[in-house]
Design an enzyme around this catalytic site. Sequence first.
Site, PDB file in Angstrom:
ATOM      1  N   ARG A   1      -0.922 -74.573 -63.365  1.00  0.00           N
ATOM      2  CA  ARG A   1      -0.610 -74.970 -61.562  1.00  0.00           C
ATOM      3  C   ARG A   1      -1.401 -75.664 -61.034  1.00  0.00           C
ATOM      4  NH1 ARG A   1      -0.641 -69.215 -58.470  1.00  0.00           N
ATOM      5  NH2 ARG A   1       0.895 -68.936 -59.487  1.00  0.00           N
TER       6      ARG A   1
ATOM      7  N   ARG B   1      -6.249 -70.666 -52.488  1.00  0.00           N
ATOM      8  CA  ARG B   1      -5.041 -71.161 -52.735  1.00  0.00           C
ATOM      9  C   ARG B   1      -4.906 -72.667 -52.306  1.00  0.00           C
ATOM     10  NH1 ARG B   1      -2.506 -67.122 -56.504  1.00  0.00           N
ATOM     11  NH2 ARG B   1      -3.647 -66.038 -57.110  1.00  0.00           N
TER      12      ARG B   1
ATOM     13  N   LYS C   1      -6.445 -63.054 -53.958  1.00  0.00           N
ATOM     14  CA  LYS C   1      -6.016 -64.075 -52.695  1.00  0.00           C
ATOM     15  C   LYS C   1      -6.875 -64.647 -52.016  1.00  0.00           C
ATOM     16  CE  LYS C   1      -1.785 -63.535 -55.586  1.00  0.00           C
ATOM     17  NZ  LYS C   1      -0.222 -63.282 -56.115  1.00  0.00           N
TER      18      LYS C   1
ATOM     19  N   LYS D   1      -4.502 -67.120 -48.828  1.00  0.00           N
ATOM     20  CA  LYS D   1      -3.429 -68.492 -48.749  1.00  0.00           C
ATOM     21  C   LYS D   1      -2.921 -68.956 -47.295  1.00  0.00           C
ATOM     22  CE  LYS D   1      -0.355 -66.286 -52.240  1.00  0.00           C
ATOM     23  NZ  LYS D   1       0.680 -66.179 -53.064  1.00  0.00           N
TER      24      LYS D   1
ATOM     25  N   CYS E   1      12.745 -67.029 -57.548  1.00  0.00           N
ATOM     26  CA  CYS E   1      10.932 -67.146 -58.075  1.00  0.00           C
ATOM     27  C   CYS E   1      11.242 -67.205 -59.687  1.00  0.00           C
ATOM     28  CB  CYS E   1      10.003 -65.815 -58.260  1.00  0.00           C
ATOM     29  SG  CYS E   1      10.560 -64.534 -58.972  1.00  0.00           S
TER      30      CYS E   1
ATOM     31  N   CYS F   1       7.164 -64.705 -66.683  1.00  0.00           N
ATOM     32  CA  CYS F   1       6.182 -63.974 -65.587  1.00  0.00           C
ATOM     33  C   CYS F   1       6.421 -62.739 -66.362  1.00  0.00           C
ATOM     34  CB  CYS F   1       6.846 -63.998 -64.096  1.00  0.00           C
ATOM     35  SG  CYS F   1       5.727 -63.517 -63.300  1.00  0.00           S
TER      36      CYS F   1
ATOM     37  N   CYS G   1      10.521 -59.290 -58.735  1.00  0.00           N
ATOM     38  CA  CYS G   1      10.089 -57.868 -58.791  1.00  0.00           C
ATOM     39  C   CYS G   1       9.252 -58.174 -57.091  1.00  0.00           C
ATOM     40  CB  CYS G   1       8.621 -58.091 -59.133  1.00  0.00           C
ATOM     41  SG  CYS G   1       7.040 -58.833 -59.346  1.00  0.00           S
TER      42      CYS G   1
ATOM     43  N   CYS H   1       7.020 -63.729 -54.358  1.00  0.00           N
ATOM     44  CA  CYS H   1       6.518 -64.852 -54.885  1.00  0.00           C
ATOM     45  C   CYS H   1       7.979 -65.773 -54.197  1.00  0.00           C
ATOM     46  CB  CYS H   1       6.461 -65.392 -55.775  1.00  0.00           C
ATOM     47  SG  CYS H   1       5.316 -64.349 -57.153  1.00  0.00           S
TER      48      CYS H   1
HETATM   49 FE1  SRM Z   1       3.337 -65.424 -56.474  1.00  0.00          FE
HETATM   50  C1  SRM Z   1       1.582 -63.030 -59.120  1.00  0.00           C
HETATM   51  C2  SRM Z   1       4.545 -66.855 -59.402  1.00  0.00           C
HETATM   52  C3  SRM Z   1       3.759 -67.958 -54.629  1.00  0.00           C
HETATM   53  C4  SRM Z   1       2.598 -62.956 -54.521  1.00  0.00           C
HETATM   54  N1  SRM Z   1       2.777 -65.434 -58.541  1.00  0.00           N
HETATM   55  C5  SRM Z   1       2.881 -64.330 -59.423  1.00  0.00           C
HETATM   56  C6  SRM Z   1       2.678 -64.525 -61.108  1.00  0.00           C
HETATM   57  C7  SRM Z   1       1.287 -65.115 -61.555  1.00  0.00           C
HETATM   58  C8  SRM Z   1       2.532 -63.157 -62.308  1.00  0.00           C
HETATM   59  C9  SRM Z   1       1.070 -62.885 -62.259  1.00  0.00           C
HETATM   60  O1  SRM Z   1       0.571 -62.801 -62.100  1.00  0.00           O
HETATM   61  O2  SRM Z   1       1.086 -62.729 -63.516  1.00  0.00           O
HETATM   62  C10 SRM Z   1       3.630 -65.581 -61.209  1.00  0.00           C
HETATM   63  C11 SRM Z   1       3.763 -66.612 -62.778  1.00  0.00           C
HETATM   64  C12 SRM Z   1       5.499 -67.469 -62.568  1.00  0.00           C
HETATM   65  C13 SRM Z   1       5.628 -67.947 -63.480  1.00  0.00           C
HETATM   66  O3  SRM Z   1       6.111 -67.493 -65.093  1.00  0.00           O
HETATM   67  O4  SRM Z   1       5.444 -69.642 -63.129  1.00  0.00           O
HETATM   68  C14 SRM Z   1       4.107 -65.890 -59.814  1.00  0.00           C
HETATM   69  N2  SRM Z   1       4.446 -67.438 -57.213  1.00  0.00           N
HETATM   70  C15 SRM Z   1       5.201 -67.859 -58.061  1.00  0.00           C
HETATM   71  C16 SRM Z   1       5.436 -69.133 -57.461  1.00  0.00           C
HETATM   72  C17 SRM Z   1       5.578 -70.202 -58.595  1.00  0.00           C
HETATM   73  C18 SRM Z   1       7.083 -68.495 -57.105  1.00  0.00           C
HETATM   74  C19 SRM Z   1       7.750 -69.587 -57.315  1.00  0.00           C
HETATM   75  O5  SRM Z   1       8.462 -69.463 -57.945  1.00  0.00           O
HETATM   76  O6  SRM Z   1       7.841 -70.521 -57.162  1.00  0.00           O
HETATM   77  C20 SRM Z   1       4.846 -69.067 -56.561  1.00  0.00           C
HETATM   78  C21 SRM Z   1       3.488 -70.258 -56.650  1.00  0.00           C
HETATM   79  C22 SRM Z   1       2.665 -70.298 -55.778  1.00  0.00           C
HETATM   80  C23 SRM Z   1       1.683 -71.335 -55.472  1.00  0.00           C
HETATM   81  O7  SRM Z   1       2.168 -72.556 -55.653  1.00  0.00           O
HETATM   82  O8  SRM Z   1       0.771 -71.410 -55.484  1.00  0.00           O
HETATM   83  C24 SRM Z   1       4.349 -67.828 -56.130  1.00  0.00           C
HETATM   84  N3  SRM Z   1       3.719 -65.425 -55.083  1.00  0.00           N
HETATM   85  C25 SRM Z   1       3.771 -66.521 -54.257  1.00  0.00           C
HETATM   86  C26 SRM Z   1       3.977 -66.586 -52.785  1.00  0.00           C
HETATM   87  C27 SRM Z   1       4.867 -67.076 -51.659  1.00  0.00           C
HETATM   88  C28 SRM Z   1       3.684 -67.950 -51.266  1.00  0.00           C
HETATM   89  O9  SRM Z   1       2.898 -67.649 -51.503  1.00  0.00           O
HETATM   90  O10 SRM Z   1       4.330 -67.999 -50.139  1.00  0.00           O
HETATM   91  C29 SRM Z   1       3.523 -64.879 -53.005  1.00  0.00           C
HETATM   92  C30 SRM Z   1       4.273 -63.549 -51.543  1.00  0.00           C
HETATM   93  C31 SRM Z   1       3.210 -64.454 -50.068  1.00  0.00           C
HETATM   94  C32 SRM Z   1       1.224 -63.585 -50.966  1.00  0.00           C
HETATM   95  O11 SRM Z   1       0.445 -63.604 -51.660  1.00  0.00           O
HETATM   96  O12 SRM Z   1       1.410 -62.089 -50.366  1.00  0.00           O
HETATM   97  C33 SRM Z   1       3.453 -64.400 -53.937  1.00  0.00           C
HETATM   98  N4  SRM Z   1       2.195 -63.406 -56.839  1.00  0.00           N
HETATM   99  C34 SRM Z   1       2.567 -62.527 -55.860  1.00  0.00           C
HETATM  100  C35 SRM Z   1       1.982 -61.896 -55.859  1.00  0.00           C
HETATM  101  C36 SRM Z   1       1.625 -59.970 -55.007  1.00  0.00           C
HETATM  102  C37 SRM Z   1       0.131 -60.599 -54.167  1.00  0.00           C
HETATM  103  C38 SRM Z   1       0.098 -59.176 -53.134  1.00  0.00           C
HETATM  104  O13 SRM Z   1      -0.659 -59.643 -52.377  1.00  0.00           O
HETATM  105  O14 SRM Z   1       0.878 -58.127 -53.410  1.00  0.00           O
HETATM  106  C39 SRM Z   1       1.644 -61.094 -57.545  1.00  0.00           C
HETATM  107  C40 SRM Z   1       1.042 -60.221 -58.347  1.00  0.00           C
HETATM  108  C41 SRM Z   1      -0.874 -60.149 -57.580  1.00  0.00           C
HETATM  109  O15 SRM Z   1      -0.937 -61.326 -57.103  1.00  0.00           O
HETATM  110  O16 SRM Z   1      -1.226 -59.226 -58.091  1.00  0.00           O
HETATM  111  C42 SRM Z   1       1.980 -62.719 -58.272  1.00  0.00           C
HETATM  112 FE1  SF4 Z   2       6.829 -62.830 -61.173  1.00  0.00          FE
HETATM  113 FE2  SF4 Z   2       7.500 -60.821 -59.512  1.00  0.00          FE
HETATM  114 FE3  SF4 Z   2       6.452 -63.353 -58.326  1.00  0.00          FE
HETATM  115 FE4  SF4 Z   2       8.825 -63.697 -59.049  1.00  0.00          FE
HETATM  116  S1  SF4 Z   2       8.010 -62.004 -57.864  1.00  0.00           S
HETATM  117  S2  SF4 Z   2       7.288 -64.915 -59.979  1.00  0.00           S
HETATM  118  S3  SF4 Z   2       9.281 -62.022 -61.346  1.00  0.00           S
HETATM  119  S4  SF4 Z   2       5.447 -61.578 -59.513  1.00  0.00           S
END
Ligand code: SRM
Ligand code: SF4
Length: 577
Positions: free
Chosen positions: A75, A144, A208, A210, A431, A437, A476, A480
Amino acid sequence: MTSTMSTHSVEDIKAESHRLRGSLLESLADPLTGALREDDQTLIKYHGSYQQDDRDIRDERRRQKLEPAYQFMIRTRTPGGVVSPEQWLKLDSIAIRFANHSLRVTTRQAFQFHGVIKRELKATMQAINAALIDTLAACGDVNRNVQVAANPLLSRAHAGLYADAARTSEHLLPNTRAYYEIWLDEERVAGSGGEEEPVYGDRYLPRKFKIGFALPPVNDVDVYANDLGFIGVLDEAGEIAGYDVTIGGGMGATHGDTDTYPRLANNIGFIPREALLQVATAVVTTQRDLGNRAVRKRARFKYTIDDHGLDVIKAEIERRAGATFEAPRSAPFEHNGDRYGWVEGEDGHWHLTLALPSGRIADRPGAPHLTGLRRIANVHRGEFRMTGNQNLLIAGVPAGERDRIDALVRSHGLDAGNRSPTALARAAMACVALPTCGLAMAEAERYLPDFSAALQPLLEKHGLADAPILLRISGCPNGCSRPYLGEIALVGKAPGRYNLMLGADHRGQRLNTLYRENIPEADILAELEPLFARYAADRGRDEGFGDFLLRAGIVDIPEKDRRRGIRIESALVEDIA
Ligand code: SRM
Ligand code: SF4
């Protein structure tokens, strides 16, 4: 096969990592496995990469007694998602040479490469850096990629907002040289100073973190979903005078665990522009020192605020920043979507927003998007801007160049998203989910086109094809695609089954609520159809679907929103009055 087992907690791994080095070099050099040692799998996130495996072939590999098809997602750190055409061309060639022939625009304005194998990880990192883009701190318990409003109409204010976001991003980068040593062969100077982490300390942040910069009236970054948000306030000349500061947003939750929940941020007041970095540092260090390092699921800043109390945290930030928050000054938000098609910026340049399918840019039959954007990058002299809604702006086009860009857009099917048969399909987000993922419970990106197509006849039947209903799908509950801000959202529970969430507004200011749990597509459609019928019959002028559901008593305001800051609360009350 090399053992990858470890019982280390993430806090231990960080503290013992020698500033994020761990044994990454050894892990990368091990030819016996496509994986990293387990502790290094944690550490590589801080370098902007995740170890994954291709889940589509996981069972088959197991049957064949092979290790999973390990591969890496990378990323970028691209504050505000701004890249030049030259950088675009380099990213495009990396996608083809090292990744799965696609570029993925994320919900936070970064690019993701998928499918990079361990043997080629270092070469890929070097190629990204050669494009003058890095991946440092794109993942991990640090700040981030910083989001910035893509609002093309206010060009001058956007430039100021972008500059502030870029300096905030730089200011909050980790100081460690590990990234440069491991990926770019910078020599390690034994005992050298300069590696203290005054902002982060030895263990970095508890979780993390943001940051988003928004510019009313458009909330395209969903600023209230960020741990820390800055809402631009303009002076009479249209320049940034300062910011309203929002704290405590986050989407992530765990099914069935009420200790975890999505939460929208509170607006804690205005600061002048000069105080930006002091305040950002004060917020980050407050979370560093008060955040929960014992229970990782409760480690996000939103929980720190709820555990200690908003007033306590606000006072702590003021103390650390040596600043006092004034009453909020920002103008209201009208919506959190993108504005599609061409618009003229105040500087006379034109900007074209293209709706991309879940941000995925690839060459598909009839839709050679990767090729098309490469050809555009070859002639474009402005910049590319990604939006927080997984879309793309071809920005800064002189009037005389529009036709040439238009012709390339049309001939490569890049206008397909803008011409979607329903407004819902055009604005929908999903997402990544399967197959990359590791946390996905259900499909999202790959399911969105089918689900939008299934909704189309229902929307058309009720005359709602043009209704800008906001749909978001996540595989899930981590959220995201920020699904809890969708007027309609599907949150994955199991293959083919989702929680149906309804009732957010379209300004990113109100969360939705759970409407039906763990249901398959047929039930989702059966639930939605009568609601579409009622909305079509009873909606007020310009009334959004989510606002209607609330007014009609079909959903209620989530308790968390009720308890939020006075300013948002009053906006909510006005909304439903
Ligand atoms: Fe996310 C984890 C993809 C934005 C909340 N996110 C992941 C992971 C890395 C899975 C993992 O931990 O193994 C995913 C990788 C998927 C893949 O195969 O590429 C993933 N997140 C993404 C992306 C690519 C989704 C997309 O379709 O665009 C976004 C990348 C953003 C970036 O460029 O930095 C992405 N993730 C978000 C957002 C939206 C935002 O930030 O505006 C959220 C919700 C906001 C937040 O952070 O609360 C988000 N991602 C999570 C979480 C839950 C965090 C939490 O507080 O519980 C995880 C899991 C974790 O961190 O344990 C996670
Ligand atoms: Fe993966 Fe869940 Fe984030 Fe979708 S919402 S990219 S399934 S961690």
